[in-house]
Design a protein around this motif. Structure first.
Motif, PDB file in Angstrom:
ATOM      1  N   PHE A  94       0.881  -1.167   0.000  1.00  0.00           N
ATOM      2  CA  PHE A  94       0.000   0.000   0.000  1.00  0.00           C
ATOM      3  C   PHE A  94       0.916   1.213   0.000  1.00  0.00           C
ATOM      4  CE2 PHE A  94      -2.217   3.406   2.241  1.00  0.00           C
ATOM      5  CZ  PHE A  94      -3.398   3.487   1.513  1.00  0.00           C
ATOM      6  N   VAL A  95       0.933   1.939  -1.098  1.00  0.00           N
ATOM      7  CA  VAL A  95       1.912   2.998  -1.298  1.00  0.00           C
ATOM      8  C   VAL A  95       1.205   4.305  -1.626  1.00  0.00           C
ATOM      9  CG1 VAL A  95       3.944   3.730  -2.598  1.00  0.00           C
ATOM     10  CG2 VAL A  95       3.552   1.297  -2.182  1.00  0.00           C
ATOM     11  N   LEU A  96       1.650   5.385  -0.983  1.00  0.00           N
ATOM     12  CA  LEU A  96       1.145   6.723  -1.272  1.00  0.00           C
ATOM     13  C   LEU A  96       2.279   7.589  -1.793  1.00  0.00           C
ATOM     14  CD1 LEU A  96      -1.184   7.433   1.794  1.00  0.00           C
ATOM     15  CD2 LEU A  96      -1.871   6.862  -0.541  1.00  0.00           C
ATOM     16  N   PHE A  97       1.982   8.357  -2.833  1.00  0.00           N
ATOM     17  CA  PHE A  97       2.947   9.274  -3.447  1.00  0.00           C
ATOM     18  C   PHE A  97       2.564  10.708  -3.117  1.00  0.00           C
ATOM     19  CE2 PHE A  97       3.907  12.262  -6.838  1.00  0.00           C
ATOM     20  CZ  PHE A  97       5.271  12.099  -7.007  1.00  0.00           C
ATOM     21  N   PHE A  98       3.557  11.493  -2.697  1.00  0.00           N
ATOM     22  CA  PHE A  98       3.352  12.919  -2.445  1.00  0.00           C
ATOM     23  C   PHE A  98       4.431  13.702  -3.182  1.00  0.00           C
ATOM     24  CE2 PHE A  98       1.675  10.713   1.252  1.00  0.00           C
ATOM     25  CZ  PHE A  98       0.415  11.286   1.380  1.00  0.00           C
ATOM     26  N   GLY A  99       4.014  14.674  -3.977  1.00  0.00           N
ATOM     27  CA  GLY A  99       4.962  15.522  -4.675  1.00  0.00           C
ATOM     28  C   GLY A  99       4.537  16.971  -4.599  1.00  0.00           C
ATOM     29  N   HIS A 100       5.510  17.862  -4.653  1.00  0.00           N
ATOM     30  CA  HIS A 100       5.184  19.293  -4.626  1.00  0.00           C
ATOM     31  C   HIS A 100       6.167  20.044  -5.506  1.00  0.00           C
ATOM     32  CE1 HIS A 100       3.461  23.003  -3.100  1.00  0.00           C
ATOM     33  NE2 HIS A 100       4.697  23.466  -2.978  1.00  0.00           N
ATOM     34  N   LYS A 101       5.621  20.949  -6.315  1.00  0.00           N
ATOM     35  CA  LYS A 101       6.417  21.790  -7.204  1.00  0.00           C
ATOM     36  C   LYS A 101       6.569  23.160  -6.569  1.00  0.00           C
ATOM     37  CE  LYS A 101       6.491  23.556 -11.953  1.00  0.00           C
ATOM     38  NZ  LYS A 101       5.736  23.611 -13.237  1.00  0.00           N
ATOM     39  N   PHE A 102       7.805  23.499  -6.171  1.00  0.00           N
ATOM     40  CA  PHE A 102       8.058  24.789  -5.544  1.00  0.00           C
ATOM     41  C   PHE A 102       8.084  25.915  -6.579  1.00  0.00           C
ATOM     42  CE2 PHE A 102      10.049  21.589  -2.804  1.00  0.00           C
ATOM     43  CZ  PHE A 102       9.407  21.856  -1.607  1.00  0.00           C
ATOM     44  N   ASN A 103       8.714  25.643  -7.699  1.00  0.00           N
ATOM     45  CA  ASN A 103       8.736  26.577  -8.823  1.00  0.00           C
ATOM     46  C   ASN A 103       9.051  25.778 -10.078  1.00  0.00           C
ATOM     47  OD1 ASN A 103      11.610  26.222  -8.875  1.00  0.00           O
ATOM     48  ND2 ASN A 103      11.839  27.882  -7.395  1.00  0.00           N
ATOM     49  N   ASP A 104       9.347  26.459 -11.165  1.00  0.00           N
ATOM     50  CA  ASP A 104       9.579  25.749 -12.427  1.00  0.00           C
ATOM     51  C   ASP A 104      10.849  24.913 -12.401  1.00  0.00           C
ATOM     52  OD1 ASP A 104       7.289  26.755 -13.509  1.00  0.00           O
ATOM     53  OD2 ASP A 104       8.266  28.437 -14.529  1.00  0.00           O
ATOM     54  N   MET A 105      11.721  25.138 -11.428  1.00  0.00           N
ATOM     55  CA  MET A 105      12.977  24.396 -11.378  1.00  0.00           C
ATOM     56  C   MET A 105      13.002  23.336 -10.284  1.00  0.00           C
ATOM     57  SD  MET A 105      16.916  25.778 -10.959  1.00  0.00           S
ATOM     58  CE  MET A 105      16.780  26.077  -9.190  1.00  0.00           C
TER      59      MET A 105
END
Length: 404
Positions: A94-105
């Motif tokens: 059971f796997v959860l993915f979390f991602g966040h984009k701070f800016n374009d880089m």
């Protein structure tokens, strides 16, 4: 008399005028105060609206730049052919993915996994961080990541969600020879130098020879998973994959580094693991093949230090063919067949003991059904040339998987 009366009248008029003027002044001040209060309330409303808009904008920005996903699978295994192990049903992952984009880089990517449904001191389940790294996107040719990330080895290690591969269980080569899911902590550069030609090179943590305790799964038991990992010896990894021809993937990888980690009596114990792999999709056909091989120096010293027969060489390969016999909208049905051959103790130091089942061959026949591309139902039958420990040499597997 008349003069007094006239003066009295004048006084009365003056008092009346004064009172009128006083009332008019009072009324003007009250009006001004009320007007000021109205203006203050209006300003308060504007400030509150501005704060609400900023909060709303912040929430919307977070939503727009944050990604949540996951995958998992539930498997049923029926063992036979001399098996003493009980049949079982297991919520394997059971796997959860979390991602966040701070800016374009700059962005952050992570995966959190629970294996076997329950994690505690009295259970076999595990709770673990599978990935957690910062990703720096400079351009298509050169990018970087730093943290805990997957090693780009084989076909499955980076793309291992259940709907993406055939069979209920992951193939034996990418479980026993390449220790999928294999991650290390470090830094890597990656990109696409030419159209369809992708690379990755990295410096990361490696294996710890003192942790080696199970020759049936190759060197998997010695991999550190970013948990207080010994970093006296680091490792180098590199991968190259070409997808410039429609439907074709051809690639390879190498990972090398000392595993001794300055432990007394073990030596350098350099491990080198490499693989070659290909996948070709044409028409309704989906064909895959992979060969992987590892070499471990100072295996005799590791065996003496751990009491477990460490191999100086191990290898495995498989070939697989699937055919999509029926597609309708999002639904897809594809039977497949796979043949595997592996030896986790292909070469042993003098006086080391070969473990039963370390060399084996496996036939798998089954089918995948996708009611939608992100959900899969699976069934297959496996036949092992030799008994797989207490699980015998025959196995019926049923499973479901998903990703989002």
């Amino acid at each position: 008399m008349m003069l007094a009366s006239l003066n009295h009248k004048r006084l009365s008029v003056a008092i009346a005028l004064a009172l009128f003027a006083g009332n008019a002044a009072a009324t003007s001040i009250e009006d001004k105060i009320e007007l000021l209060q109205q203006e203050i309330e209006a300003l308060k409303d504007q400030v509150a609206a501005t704060k609400t808009n900023k909060a709303s904008t912040g929430i919307q920005s977070f939503v727009d730049n944050t990604t949540i996903g996951g995958y998992g699978n539930l498997n049923y295994n029926n063992f036979s052919g001399g098996a003493t192990a009980k049949d079982q049903i297991d919520l394997q992952r059971f796997v959860l993915f979390f991602g966040h984009k701070f800016n374009d880089m700059v962005s952050f990517k992570s995966e959190f996994e629970i294996e076997h449904a329950v994690s505690s001191a009295d259970d076999s389940g595990e709770a673990e961080v599978e990935q957690a790294y910062l990703d720096f996107h400079f351009n298509d040719k050169v990018n970087a990541k730093v943290g805990l990330f997957l090693i780009p080895a084989g076909l499955l290690n980076e793309t291992h969600e259940p709907p993406t591969f055939f069979g209920v269980e992951r193939n034996q080569i990418e479980s026993r020879i390449i220790p999928t899911t294999w991650r290390e902590a470090g830094v890597a550069l990656y990109g696409e130098t030419l159209p369809g030609l992708k690379y990755q090179v990295g410096i990361t943590t490696g294996f710890s020879a003192r942790k080696f305790d199970d020759p049936l799964v190759g060197i998997k038991s010695a991999h550190q998973e970013g948990q207080l990992a010994d970093a006296e010896d680091l490792a180098f990894s590199a991968a190259l994959n070409y997808t410039g021809i429609n439907g074709l993937l051809v690639g390879g990888s190498v990972f090398t580094g000392n595993t001794g980690q300055n432990e007394p009596g073990i030596g350098d114990a350099r491990l080198t693991l490499w693989d070659l792999h290909t996948r070709y999709q044409t028409g309704n056909w989906d064909l895959r093949a992979l060969y992987a091989r590892g070499h471990l120096n100072d295996a005799a010293d590791i065996t003496a230090a751990t009491g477990v027969s460490a191999p100086s060489a191990f290898y495995g390969w498989f070939t697989e063919a699937a055919y999509h016999v029926w597609k309708s909208g999002d639904m897809d049905f594809a039977p497949f067949v796979r043949y595997e051959s592996y030896d986790t103790q292909a070469s042993l130091p003098f006086n080391s003991v070969r473990v039963d089942g370390s060399e084996n061959k496996v036939w798998t026949v089954g089918a995948n059904f996708w009611p939608t591309p992100q959900v899969v139902l699976k069934a297959d039958f496996q036949s092992y040339d030799k008994k797989d420990e207490d699980r015998g040499n025959k196995r019926l597997n049923l499973g479901m998987g998903y990703m989002f």
